[in-house]
Design an enzyme around this catalytic site. Structure first.
Site, PDB file in Angstrom:
ATOM      1  N   HIS A  99       0.840  -1.199   0.000  1.00 20.66           N
ATOM      2  CA  HIS A  99       0.000   0.000   0.000  1.00 20.66           C
ATOM      3  C   HIS A  99       0.871   1.243   0.000  1.00 20.66           C
ATOM      4  O   HIS A  99       2.066   1.169   0.292  1.00 20.66           O
ATOM      5  CB  HIS A  99      -0.903   0.032   1.248  1.00 20.66           C
ATOM      6  CG  HIS A  99      -0.144   0.198   2.539  1.00 20.66           C
ATOM      7  ND1 HIS A  99       0.593  -0.826   3.106  1.00 20.66           N
ATOM      8  CD2 HIS A  99       0.023   1.272   3.344  1.00 20.66           C
ATOM      9  CE1 HIS A  99       1.162  -0.393   4.212  1.00 20.66           C
ATOM     10  NE2 HIS A  99       0.844   0.876   4.389  1.00 20.66           N
TER      11      HIS A  99
ATOM     12  N   ASP B  10       0.932   5.184   1.816  1.00 16.85           N
ATOM     13  CA  ASP B  10       0.319   5.882   2.946  1.00 16.85           C
ATOM     14  C   ASP B  10      -0.398   7.124   2.424  1.00 16.85           C
ATOM     15  O   ASP B  10       0.149   7.852   1.607  1.00 16.85           O
ATOM     16  CB  ASP B  10       1.390   6.288   3.975  1.00 16.85           C
ATOM     17  CG  ASP B  10       2.008   5.062   4.663  1.00 16.85           C
ATOM     18  OD1 ASP B  10       1.369   3.996   4.661  1.00 16.85           O
ATOM     19  OD2 ASP B  10       3.131   5.192   5.197  1.00 16.85           O
TER      20      ASP B  10
ATOM     21  N   HIS C  68       4.813   0.133  -0.234  1.00 17.69           N
ATOM     22  CA  HIS C  68       5.621  -0.687   0.676  1.00 17.69           C
ATOM     23  C   HIS C  68       4.767  -1.793   1.283  1.00 17.69           C
ATOM     24  O   HIS C  68       3.531  -1.755   1.189  1.00 17.69           O
ATOM     25  CB  HIS C  68       6.269   0.185   1.756  1.00 17.69           C
ATOM     26  CG  HIS C  68       5.296   1.017   2.551  1.00 17.69           C
ATOM     27  ND1 HIS C  68       4.633   2.108   2.021  1.00 17.69           N
ATOM     28  CD2 HIS C  68       4.845   0.898   3.823  1.00 17.69           C
ATOM     29  CE1 HIS C  68       3.834   2.629   2.938  1.00 17.69           C
ATOM     30  NE2 HIS C  68       3.939   1.906   4.035  1.00 17.69           N
TER      31      HIS C  68
ATOM     32  N   ARG D 284       8.644  -8.702  14.863  1.00 14.14           N
ATOM     33  CA  ARG D 284       8.992  -7.335  14.447  1.00 14.14           C
ATOM     34  C   ARG D 284       8.030  -6.367  15.132  1.00 14.14           C
ATOM     35  O   ARG D 284       6.815  -6.615  15.179  1.00 14.14           O
ATOM     36  CB  ARG D 284       8.878  -7.225  12.926  1.00 14.14           C
ATOM     37  CG  ARG D 284       9.096  -5.817  12.399  1.00 14.14           C
ATOM     38  CD  ARG D 284       9.017  -5.786  10.880  1.00 14.14           C
ATOM     39  NE  ARG D 284       8.842  -4.438  10.409  1.00 14.14           N
ATOM     40  CZ  ARG D 284       9.825  -3.630  10.022  1.00 14.14           C
ATOM     41  NH1 ARG D 284      11.076  -4.042  10.036  1.00 14.14           N
ATOM     42  NH2 ARG D 284       9.573  -2.393   9.614  1.00 14.14           N
TER      43      ARG D 284
HETATM   44  C1  GA4 Z   1      -2.475   2.831   5.501  1.00  9.04           C
HETATM   45  C2  GA4 Z   1      -1.633   3.785   6.373  1.00  9.04           C
HETATM   46  C3  GA4 Z   1      -2.070   3.769   7.854  1.00  9.04           C
HETATM   47  O1  GA4 Z   1      -1.605   2.569   8.484  1.00  9.04           O
HETATM   48  C4  GA4 Z   1      -3.610   3.857   8.001  1.00  9.04           C
HETATM   49  C5  GA4 Z   1      -4.189   2.626   7.301  1.00  9.04           C
HETATM   50  C6  GA4 Z   1      -5.715   2.448   7.354  1.00  9.04           C
HETATM   51  C7  GA4 Z   1      -6.148   1.518   8.525  1.00  9.04           C
HETATM   52  O2  GA4 Z   1      -5.404   0.617   8.910  1.00  9.04           O
HETATM   53  O3  GA4 Z   1      -7.251   1.750   9.012  1.00  9.04           O
HETATM   54  C8  GA4 Z   1      -6.121   1.877   5.975  1.00  9.04           C
HETATM   55  C9  GA4 Z   1      -4.875   2.121   5.047  1.00  9.04           C
HETATM   56  C10 GA4 Z   1      -3.947   3.006   5.852  1.00  9.04           C
HETATM   57  C11 GA4 Z   1      -5.283   2.747   3.693  1.00  9.04           C
HETATM   58  C12 GA4 Z   1      -6.586   2.141   3.082  1.00  9.04           C
HETATM   59  C13 GA4 Z   1      -7.617   1.737   4.145  1.00  9.04           C
HETATM   60  C14 GA4 Z   1      -7.367   2.540   5.417  1.00  9.04           C
HETATM   61  C15 GA4 Z   1      -6.524   0.417   5.905  1.00  9.04           C
HETATM   62  C16 GA4 Z   1      -7.280   0.352   4.609  1.00  9.04           C
HETATM   63  C17 GA4 Z   1      -7.554  -0.772   3.984  1.00  9.04           C
HETATM   64  C18 GA4 Z   1      -4.029   4.032   9.456  1.00  9.04           C
HETATM   65  C19 GA4 Z   1      -4.130   4.919   7.083  1.00  9.04           C
HETATM   66  O4  GA4 Z   1      -4.323   6.105   7.371  1.00  9.04           O
HETATM   67  O5  GA4 Z   1      -4.364   4.410   5.844  1.00  9.04           O
END
Ligand code: GA4
Length: 329
Positions: free
Chosen positions: A205, A207, A262, A272
């Protein structure tokens, strides 16, 4: 040793063991004590969307205090940890990531950094003190946020943007919508089942925020994707921080800086532990390229607010290319 309950393997994502396990030695290194770092920073953000930071100024004491709180929590029985869940969107989560069916070999705590997170969820958990946890999280975040702002200012200088604090003001704002995450990846010992392939701890994914600052223990697992689509493994370094360019920064720089894809692979021997600060703007903020970067250029993106982007991202799957929806046709 804490293990997550054994999953039905078909639910998990498994990746081929390609050339990735060889640890990559070319991660850009940014020494924050060196005045020329802004040029290296810009180069790293354009080429990789990723770099490693040394001489960062975050006290070791803050890192170890938070790390020991995290280890204490993740070592507890599942029934105790679940008292701090579900992550709706903040709290303890186990294997399920987001709302749309993504899963990974990971357990985590997600917290907000601006509005009050309800640490009372940790009150009745054996051996946990909400106040101690809150103190450790706040000390760590305020120091990491300071470093993140310093980095954002260097990025703006490196891009020759004259306006002061154009990026860092978004994180300094009281309403900054930033998130903090503690991830624990237990070892996955049943390697035979995987036929030399790897179990995914946290799927690929980008960020969504502006900048993400990661610190992990000495266990490998993090991989980034290069422009040519190949994956490389990042050697762990518990004394440094790793920085990711996020989707919003890609937009603010009109595509100059790359939001890096990443993922994290589970390790067969060691667990980890990572701590990630995701620096985001206030909800009402318009995410659009900085005007001085637009001379003679068109915006690559439709205008949107961080609120709109967040709404769309919670409807997405982890690996979706979320910026696609906002690209100018
Ligand atoms: C990815 C980056 C952060 O960890 C996060 C993630 C969020 C979650 O875990 O709730 C998301 C992911 C993240 C992007 C798409 C959506 C939302 C999980 C998911 C499948 C906290 C964020 O801000 O976006």
């Amino acid at each position: 040793m804490v293990v997550l309950s054994k999953p039905a393997m078909e639910q998990f994502c498994i990746v081929k063991n390609c050339k990735a396990p060889t640890l990559f030695s070319g991660v850009p290194l940014i020494d924050l004590s060196k005045p020329d770092s802004k040029h290296l920073l810009v180069k790293a953000c354009q080429e990789f969307g990723f770099f490693k930071v040394i001489n960062h100024g975050v006290p070791t004491e803050f890192i170890s205090k938070l790390e020991s709180e995290a280890i204490k929590f993740f070592s507890l029985p599942l029934s105790e940890k679940e008292k701090a869940g579900p992550p709706d969107p903040f709290g303890y989560g186990n294997k399920k990531i987001g709302r749309n069916g993504d899963i990974g070999w990971v357990e985590y705590i997600l917290l907000t950094t601006n509005s009050e997170f309800n640490y009372q969820r940790f009150e009745s958990i054996i051996g946990m003190s909400p106040e101690k946890l809150r103190g450790a999280v706040n000390d760590y975040i305020s120091s990491v946020k300071k470093m993140a702002c310093e980095i954002l200012e260097l990025m703006a200088e490196g891009l020759n943007i004259e306006e002061n604090n154009v990026f860092s003001k978004l994180l300094m704002d009281e309403q900054s919508d930033s998130v903090f995450r503690l991830n624990h990846y237990p070892p996955y010992p049943d390697l035979q089942e995987l036929n030399g392939r790897n179990l995914v701890g946290f799927g690929e994914h980008t960020d969504p925020q502006i900048i993400s600052v990661l610190r992990s223990n000495n266990t490998s697992g993090l991989q980034i994707q290069l422009k040519d689509g190949s994956w490389i493994s990042i050697p762990p370094d518990q004394t440094s921080f790793f920085v990711n360019v996020g989707d919003s920064m890609q937009v603010l720089t009109n595509g100059r800086f790359k939001s890096v894809k990443h993922r994290v692979l589970a390790n067969s021997i060691k667990s980890r532990l990572s701590m990630i600060y995701f620096g985001g703007p206030p909800l009402s903020e318009k995410i659009a390229p900085v005007p001085s970067l637009m001379e003679g250029e068109d915006s690559l993106y439709k205008e949107f607010t961080w609120f709109e982007y967040k709404n769309s991202l919670y409807k997405s799957r982890l690996s979706d290319n979320r910026l696609d929806t906002f690209g100018e046709m």
